[in-house]
Write a protein that holds these residues in place. Sequence first.
Motif, short mmCIF file in Angstrom:
data_model
loop_
_atom_site.label_atom_id
_atom_site.label_comp_id
_atom_site.label_asym_id
_atom_site.label_seq_id
_atom_site.Cartn_x
_atom_site.Cartn_y
_atom_site.Cartn_z
N UNK C 115 0.82 -1.19 0.07
CA UNK C 115 -0.06 -0.02 0.02
C UNK C 115 1.03 1.35 0.13
N UNK C 116 1.88 1.38 0.98
CA UNK C 116 2.75 2.76 0.86
C UNK C 116 3.53 2.76 -0.30
N UNK C 117 4.14 1.85 -0.88
CA UNK C 117 4.92 2.36 -2.24
C UNK C 117 3.64 2.80 -3.35
N UNK C 118 2.69 2.16 -3.26
CA UNK C 118 1.53 2.36 -4.36
C UNK C 118 0.98 3.91 -4.26
N UNK C 119 0.76 3.98 -2.85
CA UNK C 119 0.27 5.40 -2.69
C UNK C 119 1.25 6.36 -3.18
N UNK C 209 -5.85 -11.90 0.84
CA UNK C 209 -7.06 -11.42 1.04
C UNK C 209 -7.30 -10.33 2.05
N UNK C 210 -6.85 -10.43 3.22
CA UNK C 210 -6.97 -9.59 4.29
C UNK C 210 -6.04 -8.25 3.76
N UNK C 211 -4.79 -8.61 3.32
CA UNK C 211 -3.72 -7.71 2.97
C UNK C 211 -4.41 -6.77 1.78
N UNK C 212 -5.11 -7.24 0.76
CA UNK C 212 -5.63 -6.40 -0.40
C UNK C 212 -6.50 -5.48 0.09
N UNK C 213 -7.29 -5.68 1.07
CA UNK C 213 -8.04 -4.83 1.78
C UNK C 213 -7.44 -3.70 2.47
N UNK C 214 -6.51 -4.17 3.17
CA UNK C 214 -6.03 -3.11 3.81
C UNK C 214 -4.81 -2.27 3.23
N UNK C 215 -4.30 -2.90 2.17
CA UNK C 215 -3.41 -2.14 1.12
C UNK C 215 -4.48 -1.10 0.22
N UNK C 216 -5.44 -1.30 -0.12
CA UNK C 216 -6.42 -0.32 -0.90
C UNK C 216 -6.65 0.83 0.04
N UNK C 217 -6.61 0.54 1.23
CA UNK C 217 -7.06 1.52 2.18
C UNK C 217 -5.92 2.52 2.35
#
Lengths: 124, 303, 335
Positions: C115-119, C209-217
Amino acid sequence: MTDSSVPSSRPRAERYRALVVGALRWVAVGAVLGTGVSLALLTIWSPKGATDTAFALGALVLGFGVTAWSSAVGLGRTIEGMQERLNVSSGWTEASAREAFFVLSWTGAGWVVAAALTSIALGV
Amino acid sequence: MSTDTSQSSDVERGFLERVRASPFLEELLSNRIAVFGLVLIGGMFAIAIFARLAYDIDTIVDTMFGTNPTKAAPSAEFWFGTDGQARDVFPRVLYGAWYALKFGTATVLASTVLGIAAGILAAYYGDLTDNVIMRTMDVLLSFPSLLLALALVTIFPEELGLWRAVAALTLVYTPRFARVVRGAALKVLEDEYIDATRALGATDPRLLIRHVLPNCLAPITVQSTLNYGLAIIDIAALSFLGFGASPGDPSWGMMLAEGVERGLFSGAWWWSFFPGLFLALTVLGFNLLGDGMRDALDPRMRD
Amino acid sequence: SKRFIAKRLLLLVPVLFGVATVVFAILHLSPGDPALTIAGERASQAYVEQVRSNLGLDDPLWEQYVRFLRDTAALDFGQSYQVQRGTAVSSILVDRLPITIELAILGQIAGLLFGLPLGILSAVKKDTFTDHFTRIGALAGISVPIYWSGPLLILLFAQIFGILPTSGRISSSYFVDSTTGLILVDTLLEGNLAAFESAARHLLMPVVVLGVYSMAFISRMMRSSMLEVIRMDYMRTARAKGQGAKITVMKHGLRNAFIPVITIIGIQFGSLLGGSVLTETVFEINGIGTLLVSAIERSDYPVVQATVLVFAFMYTLVNLFVDITYSILDPRIEQ
């Protein structure tokens, strides 16, 4: 206001006095609510059902108030700092949250005690 | 009829011109992502209405043993396959759109009404009332919506079925609307024309509602759109966990629960795949549109 | 500072008292009847009343409340009514809690890692194809419910390709002693690499599954925070000065952009717990998420009360850690 939003620069004794007066006032309000709700529910339910429900409602207010108050005290500066940093303001300040939940906590406390006393008075 | 048509096209031209004049809509319609979301939602509404008119709810809920094969793979006859009760999955999934939009709309409407009431009360009385209402809303807002809904849903009796989920989620979403409305209401109260109207003898609540509502229509619409998606996904989640739809209901959450529990591990993937696909597309549509609306409303968010 | 940490730990007492009170209130406002659930639908009225009085549920509510507070303060959570009838709730929690903690920590790490690098990428390349692609991806990540993406992965990797196990935490052919309760750690402690591999393969899909959700956020938060920093004046001046200065300032800006994101990660930890309820249900993992759901369904008051208290305790602790990190990163805040 007569409660925790009092500026801390005032003398300690006066601050405590204001807090106690505020607390007593909201306990009284809660007691009226607790007794009122118990009696109102009595018209549709049995004494036990009515006072139990009134007690549970008061406990909800008390528990919510206490949780929120302590979270505000704990997280207050962090949230204020974050708002300042992100340049957003939702109107949330630690002082306003403390004041609001001070009111709810003591109201809930008065409510719960009044509901318990009503149930004892009714001989449940 | 012919005169009617000409009249309505006149009205339409007026409407289109107004649309063109509005910077909000112009901004929104130039956002291809938001338009894509709008198309997705439009499609779902069309499917929902079609399913409601074309299918009979009783036959959709009834088990079909004896007439249909059980857990049959998708084929020309059963486009989305059949489930463990030998029901055709295709009409059930389409009918699920009707369920999702019906209960989603109810949730959003109810929390909008409650939010307006709380927001106006807070703004009007100010001081301690305002403080207690809004700080309470803040706390509710900081809870993860699913956990809060899980706690609240237990208060309502099981007989309510999906309305139980609606009731719990209404309370979960109310704070978002209250915050928006309070802001708008405060702005109106500051304006001088309120004093002028008050001098003319208008009563307070009517006054506020009449002047506040037009002022917060845009932010309320954005909130509604974003919460629509959330409501649909959360209603389905509650159903999935067993706190909403009853077994056999053609709600996507229930179909997913049944399909995952009894179909997936025995290979009947279609039983849960299609309801989930429709659910995800609907929610994505609302999220895309809501995001675009927020950008159009508040350009600062974008750059 | 020590005083700050002590004060925050002390605040745990009112927080937990409040949460316990709220849970108690909600359980007794809800229409569920534990006595009826335990006795069974077909039990005689007299038997149901007998069960009720054995549990003390026929006492006035304030008496039950006082008893509940006294027991909870002594860390006595009672026995399960129904989910594991007669077992001490504390021993159920000791078994189940580490399972959820392991899942939540791994999910959070996965979310941060991507999530951090993508953001940051999305903010730096604002309004380019990369930005749009990442933002739609993040929105899709929030839109796809865990209880659909989970089954999809099971379908794909467990059933079609057959390379990952469908459910559970470890293959039934391994028996691992529970030392820490964290299966990855326990298998390593025993030095059983084959068991470790099996556990890792079981955890992969739930964590993703859990990580994708948190990553998006997280990527959405990181993007807006980063944009806010980039907009600031010193960043503009720096950019005007040329490439070298830009990189130095980027580093500085990054640090500033992290601060609000870290706070929000703490607050968002609650959603992660909510997500783990769904993830555990899909992958049939017996953590406290599934425990909570079945306890609510069966009006198992002691289990619900204890589980919610544990949730609140973890949530408060995580936020305390976040606060400490925050005060280290942001010297302006003096605690």
